[in-house]
Each structure stands twice: as structure tokens, then as C-alpha cells.
Design a protein around this motif. Structure first.
Motif, PDB file in Angstrom:
ATOM      1  N   GLY A  35      62.902  64.082  37.367  1.00  0.00           N
ATOM      2  CA  GLY A  35      62.068  63.660  38.530  1.00  0.00           C
ATOM      3  C   GLY A  35      60.917  64.465  38.797  1.00  0.00           C
ATOM      4  N   PHE A  36      60.982  65.695  38.394  1.00  0.00           N
ATOM      5  CA  PHE A  36      59.702  66.695  38.813  1.00  0.00           C
ATOM      6  C   PHE A  36      58.608  66.109  37.772  1.00  0.00           C
ATOM      7  CE2 PHE A  36      58.053  70.894  38.079  1.00  0.00           C
ATOM      8  CZ  PHE A  36      57.660  71.077  39.629  1.00  0.00           C
ATOM      9  N   ALA A  53      61.400  65.777  45.736  1.00  0.00           N
ATOM     10  CA  ALA A  53      61.794  64.418  45.178  1.00  0.00           C
ATOM     11  C   ALA A  53      62.557  64.740  44.042  1.00  0.00           C
ATOM     12  CB  ALA A  53      60.337  63.901  44.830  1.00  0.00           C
ATOM     13  N   ALA A  54      62.370  65.505  43.185  1.00  0.00           N
ATOM     14  CA  ALA A  54      63.292  65.699  42.253  1.00  0.00           C
ATOM     15  C   ALA A  54      64.676  65.859  42.493  1.00  0.00           C
ATOM     16  CB  ALA A  54      62.927  66.975  41.240  1.00  0.00           C
ATOM     17  N   ILE A  88      56.281  68.942  47.175  1.00  0.00           N
ATOM     18  CA  ILE A  88      56.724  67.357  47.231  1.00  0.00           C
ATOM     19  C   ILE A  88      57.774  67.001  46.012  1.00  0.00           C
ATOM     20  CG2 ILE A  88      56.228  65.213  47.534  1.00  0.00           C
ATOM     21  CD1 ILE A  88      53.790  66.085  49.219  1.00  0.00           C
ATOM     22  N   GLY A  89      57.011  67.592  44.728  1.00  0.00           N
ATOM     23  CA  GLY A  89      57.944  67.198  43.530  1.00  0.00           C
ATOM     24  C   GLY A  89      59.250  67.724  43.452  1.00  0.00           C
ATOM     25  N   SER A  90      59.375  69.140  43.827  1.00  0.00           N
ATOM     26  CA  SER A  90      60.815  69.582  43.682  1.00  0.00           C
ATOM     27  C   SER A  90      61.542  69.135  44.707  1.00  0.00           C
ATOM     28  CB  SER A  90      60.419  71.134  44.281  1.00  0.00           C
ATOM     29  OG  SER A  90      59.515  72.015  43.407  1.00  0.00           O
ATOM     30  N   THR A 118      57.335  62.716  39.476  1.00  0.00           N
ATOM     31  CA  THR A 118      56.628  62.934  40.824  1.00  0.00           C
ATOM     32  C   THR A 118      55.279  63.760  40.549  1.00  0.00           C
ATOM     33  OG1 THR A 118      58.921  63.201  41.620  1.00  0.00           O
ATOM     34  CG2 THR A 118      57.054  64.130  43.050  1.00  0.00           C
ATOM     35  N   LEU A 119      55.227  64.608  39.556  1.00  0.00           N
ATOM     36  CA  LEU A 119      53.681  65.586  39.476  1.00  0.00           C
ATOM     37  C   LEU A 119      52.802  64.449  38.884  1.00  0.00           C
ATOM     38  CD1 LEU A 119      54.779  69.153  38.242  1.00  0.00           C
ATOM     39  CD2 LEU A 119      54.231  68.344  40.471  1.00  0.00           C
ATOM     40  N   PHE A 171      66.469  67.176  37.431  1.00  0.00           N
ATOM     41  CA  PHE A 171      65.385  67.859  37.835  1.00  0.00           C
ATOM     42  C   PHE A 171      63.961  67.585  37.006  1.00  0.00           C
ATOM     43  CE2 PHE A 171      62.492  71.253  38.436  1.00  0.00           C
ATOM     44  CZ  PHE A 171      62.446  71.362  39.906  1.00  0.00           C
ATOM     45  N   ARG A 229      51.870  69.392  46.336  1.00  0.00           N
ATOM     46  CA  ARG A 229      52.329  68.296  45.400  1.00  0.00           C
ATOM     47  C   ARG A 229      53.623  68.968  44.682  1.00  0.00           C
ATOM     48  NH1 ARG A 229      49.023  64.739  41.467  1.00  0.00           N
ATOM     49  NH2 ARG A 229      50.353  63.114  41.722  1.00  0.00           N
ATOM     50  N   LEU A 230      53.393  70.232  44.341  1.00  0.00           N
ATOM     51  CA  LEU A 230      54.410  70.856  43.616  1.00  0.00           C
ATOM     52  C   LEU A 230      55.931  71.011  44.511  1.00  0.00           C
ATOM     53  CD1 LEU A 230      54.593  72.716  40.861  1.00  0.00           C
ATOM     54  CD2 LEU A 230      54.657  74.616  42.254  1.00  0.00           C
ATOM     55  N   MET A 234      47.021  69.800  40.236  1.00  0.00           N
ATOM     56  CA  MET A 234      48.347  69.947  40.951  1.00  0.00           C
ATOM     57  C   MET A 234      48.233  71.078  42.047  1.00  0.00           C
ATOM     58  SD  MET A 234      51.719  71.238  38.770  1.00  0.00           S
ATOM     59  CE  MET A 234      50.823  70.879  37.260  1.00  0.00           C
TER      60      MET A 234
END
Lengths: 335, 444
Positions: free
Chosen positions: A143-144, B12-13, B8-10, A147-148, A140, B5-6, B1
Motif C-alpha cells: 500500500g505504501f 493509507a497503507a 498519508i501514505g503510511s 500510495t507514494l 504495508f 504525502r509520506l 515526496m
């Protein structure tokens, strides 16, 4: 106490001199092996300083294992996440000191989130379940963070000088080359260990942490809040990850591969023991120096690019003598 | 941020747990579309190098779709799969993508020597060309043994030869008694130039010392202590990739090795390789086989048509960097092969076999580069049934602290010596695999 310290004052110098004499002897017989005392010390110092960097990574593992018996697979991705966050905040125009403090805050929040979302629901589950949960945290965070903040390689410059300096130029021909960055990194590592030692030995929270480490049930029975302690220890591990990320990130840029440096901590932990902060330090120094000496002097005979696996071989050799690691607790189970 | 984005980040993760991800360029007319499969890597330890390449590749195809309606009106359908620079995932992506398009794939370009090795038998069996542009097997330049594999515009052996020619010129023509070290990724990729460098050492009289680095290459302190404090070579060459490059540049600087005597192959000469070192990387050199920057009409079209409309694949700042332009070159060579084949077989989606004909008859002159909006971007390339490399020129570029700038003219590798080496190695492969050599005279 002096009697306990005495072997540590005698054995390491004796081992270094013995190893140097052995290599000198071999080089006298076989001209393929290049050896001078100046070069040997240069490799030894470089390896030892590198070992401090390994110790920094290993410390994060030890802290969490001590308090909760969890092997935190996510420590490497915490290092990456912390470094990415700090570089990202610096990219917003923050001075590195402010970015460092803000990132430390983020790591504390992250620790609280992990405790609330992952650890608390898994209280009383077998250790293997908690270990697997940390694998999830690894992926997690990995990737997190990217991505950020993006997957590009980012430069992290906090002003640490990188120029090489030469010491003992009068004693050894050409002197001994030492890089200023490595010396400063070693000093930071040393300072971090001193702060952690004071934290664990001299503060109420530190004593509570040690109590939890010794016996969860007993600690709970005297009113120590396990959940709070877990949040604190993950926060401390997060800040250690931040320091590690800053030092490694300054050295090689902030990028995905930072998460893989956790692999360098494994032989250190095997050697030093999973529950000992001094073990992480001494283990790191031995692994760092050992692998560099092996790569430079043994590669003549067994090939190059051996330092990664040699670290594990070295750790295993120590395990043959002390299965619990140099400083690990000897577990005696009555059956 | 932002919150978006947060979120999307979650998401994507969470998706990172899935081994394969995909993006695509949608064709305007899928029934009349040429399929371009993309084996790229946007995740994993080599993502910093893979992402800009993938962006350049996809942006060029999208630009052709928007500007020209594709290639001669045949629109381009592009589907991408993330290999993470992992051989197993590369094969998995190949199998997943090969039937995923509206036509047969035009060509494969896996951007990995390891994946190329794994795909050579598959591409051969499926009869689709594989362009390993500046990587992969050097002996695949012999089209009689490797009919489906192309190595244009240069192989590692050609790169090694060009590097030695450059050093020779810098040393006043004589390499007798000089010491040259090779620091290399301890993999099939890193070991590719050794035979050529050893042969040249015998011919030119220099002493070659080899320093393998275990992947990914995070640890090189001992290597650089040996190089800078024990061997003290006149020149050091590097065959690295990803984090190995940036670590090497920083370790070399940390130990005071002169940067202007340290030269990498083209995969060791990108911006992510030198930026982490800051000023310490200034002076480092690397080989390249195409131009950098945005001063080309085709790349300006990418900026205007895609990035001005916020439709580019990456960040605007990345356009024109080394790996981005390399992606553009890879896409341009493949689309030109398709264009060449269309002139023979008609302006319609082509089969892999027809595109191979396009590659084997590909001739991009300086004038054609100019027509493509890429004047001076790369040297003339001419391929044939026998010669799947076609040229091999490269030049040395040098990092000035902010950007790469040319440090030499184009260097032409000595093909009269390289060609017999390709043929000899390919013949050995053919014998081992029981491959019958193509008779190119029958295919003219």
C-alpha cells in the motif's frame, strides 16, 4: 569435485534428449501432437530463460531464510516497492543508472528500518511470529509504494532490446526464436548469482552471514553481531528485489501484479531447497523449462492454462525423491 | 515526496488491511437526493483499470451536481465501496451500500462479470436495476427473463460478432480456411464469446483455436509460442483484463507476431494495456463502443468545474482515456435513465422500480447525445422491456504509440442472429431457475 560435477554434466542433457525422443515418439503415433526438434528446443530455451527470471525472485527468499530462518512473505512487495521507487525517481528526470543507485540506497534504508522496527523487537520469538510479521510488511509495502507512486501501470525502459532473433537457421527449418530481452535477463541473473557467490564465500561479512545461518547462538558467542547481520542480509535481499523488479518491470510494466510474482518462486524453492543459492538457480531453470514444455506439449491431452499448477506438481515429484529439495540441507533430528 | 504525502501514505497503507474503503460525492440537499451506489475497485491487481473508470463515473456525477444541481434539480448522492474486483467483496459492498443512501439506489454497476453473476439474484430480489455495460451475461439482454439486468450498449456476443465482421471485411469478405486464435482469461468473462465464435466458425468456415490463460495472466510465453510458432493464425483475438492484456501485447511483440492482426475486446483496449510495451505495442487493435479524448463539452465541463478547482477524483492527464470515458458513459446512461423516469414519475428521488422503467424507456438519439454535451460519444441507444441491450454498435480502434485512433466505422452486430441466441440461452436459464417470463405487452 569433478565427480560431483559429473552427474550435472550428464543428467540434464540426457533428460532433455530423452524427453525429446519420447515426445517425438508420441507425435509419430498421434498426429495431434506437433513436434519438431527445432520447436522443442525453442520451447526449452524460452522456458529455461524464463526460469532465470523465477530464480531471481527465489534468490531473495533464500538469502533471508539462510541468515535468519525466516520465510520472507514480503519479498514480492519488496520487488514491487523497489520497481515503483525506481520508476518514480526516473519520472523526476534521473537517468536510470542514478535512479537504480538511489533506489538501492532506499532499499538499504528500508532494510534497516525493518530490522529496527520489526525484527529487533521480535528476537527470540518463534519463527512463525517472524513469518507473520513479514505478512504485515507485505501489506504495508504494497500500500505504501502505491500510495507514494500511484497505482497506474508504468513503463520501465532501460534500453534493453526486445526484438526476437533467430538462431540455428541452417540446422532447423525456420530457426529457433530467442528474444534478446530474455537472454539479457538471463545474463543479469547469472551475474547476480556470481556476485552473491563471491560475497558469501570470499568476504568477511559473507562468512559471518554463513556462520549466522549455521548457528545463531554459536555466531553470537564468537562476537558476530546478529542485528547487523540481519540488516545486511535484508539489504542484500532488497537489492536483489530491485534487480528482480527492474527485469520483471521492464518485461511487463511496473504494477501491483509484480508483488504476485513471489508465487512463482514457491515451486522453485520447494524444488531447489530454501537454503541454497545454486538450488534457487537450478530450481528456477527446471521449473521454467518444465512448465513451458508441459503447457505446449501436454496441453493437447490435459488442457491448456496448466503451467501454474504444473510447476507445483513438478516440484512435488522432486520432493518424493529428495524431501529437502535438490540442494537443501538434510535435517536430522535426534529424538 | 513531501512529508504530508509520506504520512498519508503510511495511513493509507495501514488502511489497506481494511477490506472495504469508501469515498462519496455529497449531495447539496440530501433530503432531495438520488442515491448512486458505486461498486468500484481502486485497489488490488486490477486497480490500474478500475481507478480511471471510477474517476470518470464519480466526476460525471459531481459535474452534474455542480453544473445542474443534479438531475433536473434532484441532487446526486454517491457512495463508493472498493470491491478489489473480488466477488466476495463485491457482495459485501452491495450489502453494505444498499441501505446507505438517502433514497433507494438508482442502479448498480459492478464492473465485473463475476460480481454481476453474484448480484443478479440479489438485485432481482431487491428490485433495483443492474447495468452491466459491456460485460456480464450476454443473455441478460432478454428483459423478459432478466427484468432487472441491463447490458447496454453491447454484450460480449455482440462484440465477437463485430470482430468477425471486421476481420471478414479486412480479408475481402471470405473467411473460408482462415485460422483465428482466441486468447482468453480463463474465467466466466473470458469464456463468454466462445459459443458465438464457434457458431460463426461453422457459418463462415474459419478454424477457431482456443488458448485459455490462467488469471491473472502473468505467464503467457508458452501460449504465444504455440500461437506464433505452431498455429500461425491469420488473426488473434483477445478477451483479457488487467495485467493479462499488457503481458499478451508484450509477449506477442517479443515473438514477432504482427500487431495489426491482433485485436482485443473493449476490455483489452485501454492505455495501461499497451503503454508498458512501448513502441512494440504500436499497431495493436481493440474494439470500443464509445469515443476517447476530451473533445466533448460535457468532459470540458468536468475539466473546468472540477479539475480547474482541484476537485477532480483523479489526475487531469487521465481525463479522456479509454477507461475514464467508459466511466463517464456508465454514469451518463444511468443518469439518463433516471431523467427518463423522472419525466414519468416526477422530479424527485426515485425507487429502483421507477428507474427500471427509465431504463426500459431509455432512448438516447444522436440529438440527445449532443444536448448532453457528448455528440458522437456513442451510438444511438434504445432499450425496451424485451431488449435490454439496445443497439450493440462498436468500432475498431488502433494504438499509434501514443493514443488510440479509430480504425473502422461503427460495426452493427447481426442482431437477427444474436437475438435468438440470447432468447434461447435466457429461456434455458429461466427453465433452470423456474422463472416465469414477463409479458412485455402488458407493461407497455
Amino acid at each position: 569435485m569433478p565427480m560431483r560435477i559429473l552427474p550435472w554434466l550428464i543428467i540434464p542433457p540426457a533428460a532433455i534428449i530423452g524427453l525429446g525422443l519420447l515426445l517425438q515418439g508420441i507425435s509419430a503415433i498421434d498426429s495431434q501432437l506437433y513436434f519438431t526438434w527445432g520447436y522443442f528446443l525453442e520451447v526449452l530455451i524460452a522456458g529455461t530463460l524464463q526460469g532465470v527470471m523465477y530464480s531471481l525472485v527465489a534468490l531473495g527468499f533464500v538469502l533471508i531464510f539462510k541468515a535468519s530462518s525466516i520465510f520472507n512473505f514480503a519479498q514480492g512487495s519488496m520487488v514491487l516497492f523497489a520497481a515503483l521507487t525506481m520508476v518514480g525517481l526516473m519520472g523526476w528526470g534521473l537517468h536510470w543508472t542514478l535512479a537504480f543507485l538511489a533506489t538501492a540506497g532506499v532499499m538499504v534504508l528500508l532494510a534497516m528500518a525493518i530490522e529496527r522496527a520489526v525484527l529487533r523487537p521480535l528476537v527470540n520469538q518463534p519463527h512463525i511470529i517472524l513469518f507473520m510479521a513479514t505478512i504485515g510488511i507485505f501489506y504495508f509495502l504494497d500500500g505504501f509504494g502505491q500510495t507514494l507512486w500511484g497505482s497506474d501501470v508504468k513503463q520501465l525502459d532501460i534500453g534493453i532490446p526486445r526484438t526476437p532473433i533467430f538462431i540455428f537457421e541452417e540446422t532447423f527449418e525456420g530457426g529457433i526464436l530467442v528474444n534478446q530481452f530474455d537472454v539479457i535477463a538471463a545474463l543479469v541473473g547469472g551475474a547476480l548469482v556470481a556476485i552473491l557467490a563471491i560475497f558469501f564465500q570470499k568476504t568477511r561479512i559473507g562468512r559471518a552471514l554463513r556462520a549466522v545461518a549455521d548457528d545463531h547462538q554459536a555466531a553470537l558467542s564468537v562476537g558476530i553481531p546478529l542485528k547487523t547481520i540481519w540488516a545486511i542480509v535484508w539489504s542484500v535481499a532488497g537489492i536483489v528485489a530491485l534487480v528482480t523488479g527492474v527485469m520483471w518491470g521492464s518485461k511487463m510494466g511496473v504494477q501491483f501484479t509484480l508483488a504476485l510474482i513471489a508465487l512463482k518462486a514457491l515451486p522453485v524453492l520447494i524444488l531447489g531447497g530454501l537454503t541454497s543459492i545454486p538450488g534457487a538457480i537450478v530450481g528456477g531453470l527446471i521449473i521454467g523449462a518444465g512448465e513451458q514444455i508441459a503447457e505446449v506439449f501436454l496441453s493437447t491431452y490435459i488442457g491448456s492454462a496448466i503451467q501454474d499448477w504444473f510447476a507445483y506438481v513438478l516440484a512435488m515429484l522432486f520432493l518424493l525423491i529428495r524431501p529437502q529439495g535438490l540442494f537443501g540441507e538434510k535435517i536430522i533430528e535426534r529424538v | 515526496m513531501t512529508l504530508k504525502r509520506l504520512l498519508i501514505g503510511s495511513a493509507a497503507a495501514a488502511l489497506l488491511a481494511v477490506p472495504v474503503t469508501a469515498t462519496s460525492v455529497q449531495a447539496q440537499d440530501e433530503d432531495n437526493a438520488q442515491y448512486f451506489p458505486g461498486l468500484q475497485y481502486r485497489s488490488g491487481p486490477y486497480a490500474p483499470s478500475g481507478i480511471p473508470f471510477a474517476n470518470g463515473y464519480a466526476d460525471y456525477l459531481e459535474m452534474l451536481n455542480q453544473r445542474d444541481g443534479g438531475i433536473n434539480g434532484v441532487s446526486i448522492y454517491y457512495e463508493e465501496c472498493d470491491t478489489a474486483y473480488n466477488n466476495d467483496r463485491g457482495v459485501e459492498c452491495y450489502e453494505r451500500l444498499k441501505d446507505a443512501g438517502p433514497s433507494e439506489p438508482a442502479a448498480w454497476s459492478p464492473l465485473s462479470t463475476g460480481i454481476t453473476y453474484a448480484l443478479i439474484p440479489r438485485a432481482t430480489q431487491d428490485r433495483v436495476p443492474l447495468l452491466s455495460m459491456g460485460y456480464g451475461r450476454a443473455d441478460a439482454s432478454d428483459g423478459r427473463v432478466f427484468p432487472w439486468i441491463f447490458t447496454a450498449p453491447a454484450t460480449y456476443w455482440a462484440g465477437a460478432d463485430a470482430l468477425i465482421q471486421y476481420i471478414q471485411e479486412e480479408e475481402g469478405g471470405d473467411l473460408q480456411g482462415k485460422k483465428i486464435a482466441l486468447v482468453y482469461h480463463d474465467s466466466a468473462y473470458g469464456r463468454e464469446p466462445i459459443a458465438t465464435l464457434e457458431r460463426l466458425a461453422e457459418e463462415e468456415g474459419y478454424e477457431l483455436s482456443l488458448y485459455p490463460v490462467a488469471p491473472p495472466g502473468l505467464e503467457q510465453k508458452a501460449t504465444w509460442l504455440q500461437i506464433a510458432r505452431q498455429l500461425r493464425p491469420d488473426w488473434t483475438l483477445m478477451w483479457g483484463w488487467g495485467v493479462m492484456n499488457s503481458t499478451a501485447v508484450q509477449e506477442a511483440a517479443a515473438i514477432g507476431y504482427p500487431m495489426d492482426r491482433f485485436i482485443g475486446i473493449w476490455w483489452s483496449g485501454t492505455e495501461p494495456d499497451v503503454r508498458p510495451a512501448g513502441n512494440a505495442g504500436t499497431g495493436y487493435k481493440a474494439l470500443n463502443f464509445h469515443a476517447t479524448g476530451t473533445d466533448f463539452p460535457a468532459i470540458n465541463d468536468i475539466l473546468t468545474l472540477l479539475y480547474d478547482e482541484d476537485e477532480g477524483y483523479g489526475e487531469r492527464e487521465g481525463v479522456g482515456e479509454v477507461n475514464y470515458n467508459r466511466g463517464v458513459l456508465n454514469a451518463a446512461l444511468t443518469t439518463e435513465a433516471v431523467r427518463t423516469a423522472q419525466a414519468e414519475f416526477g422530479e424527485r428521488p426515485l425507487t429502483g422500480e421507477e428507474v427500471r422503467w427509465g431504463f426500459e424507456n431509455l432512448h438516447i438519439t444522436d440529438e440527445r447525445w449532443e444536448e448532453m454535451g457528448l455528440a458522437g460519444f456513442a451510438r444511438e441507444i434504445q432499450l425496451s422491456c424485451e431488449d435490454h441491450e439496445g443497439g450493440g454498435s462498436a468500432y475498431v480502434q488502433q494504438w499509434n504509440g501514443e493514443a488510440w485512433e479509430p480504425a473502422s466505422d461503427w460495426i452493427q452486430p447481426r442482431n437477427d442472429e444474436l437475438r435468438p441466441a440470447y432468447e434461447s440461452s435466457a429461456a434455458q436459464y429461466a427453465e433452470e431457475q423456474g422463472i416465469e417470463l414477463r409479458d412485455c405487452s402488458e407493461e407497455m
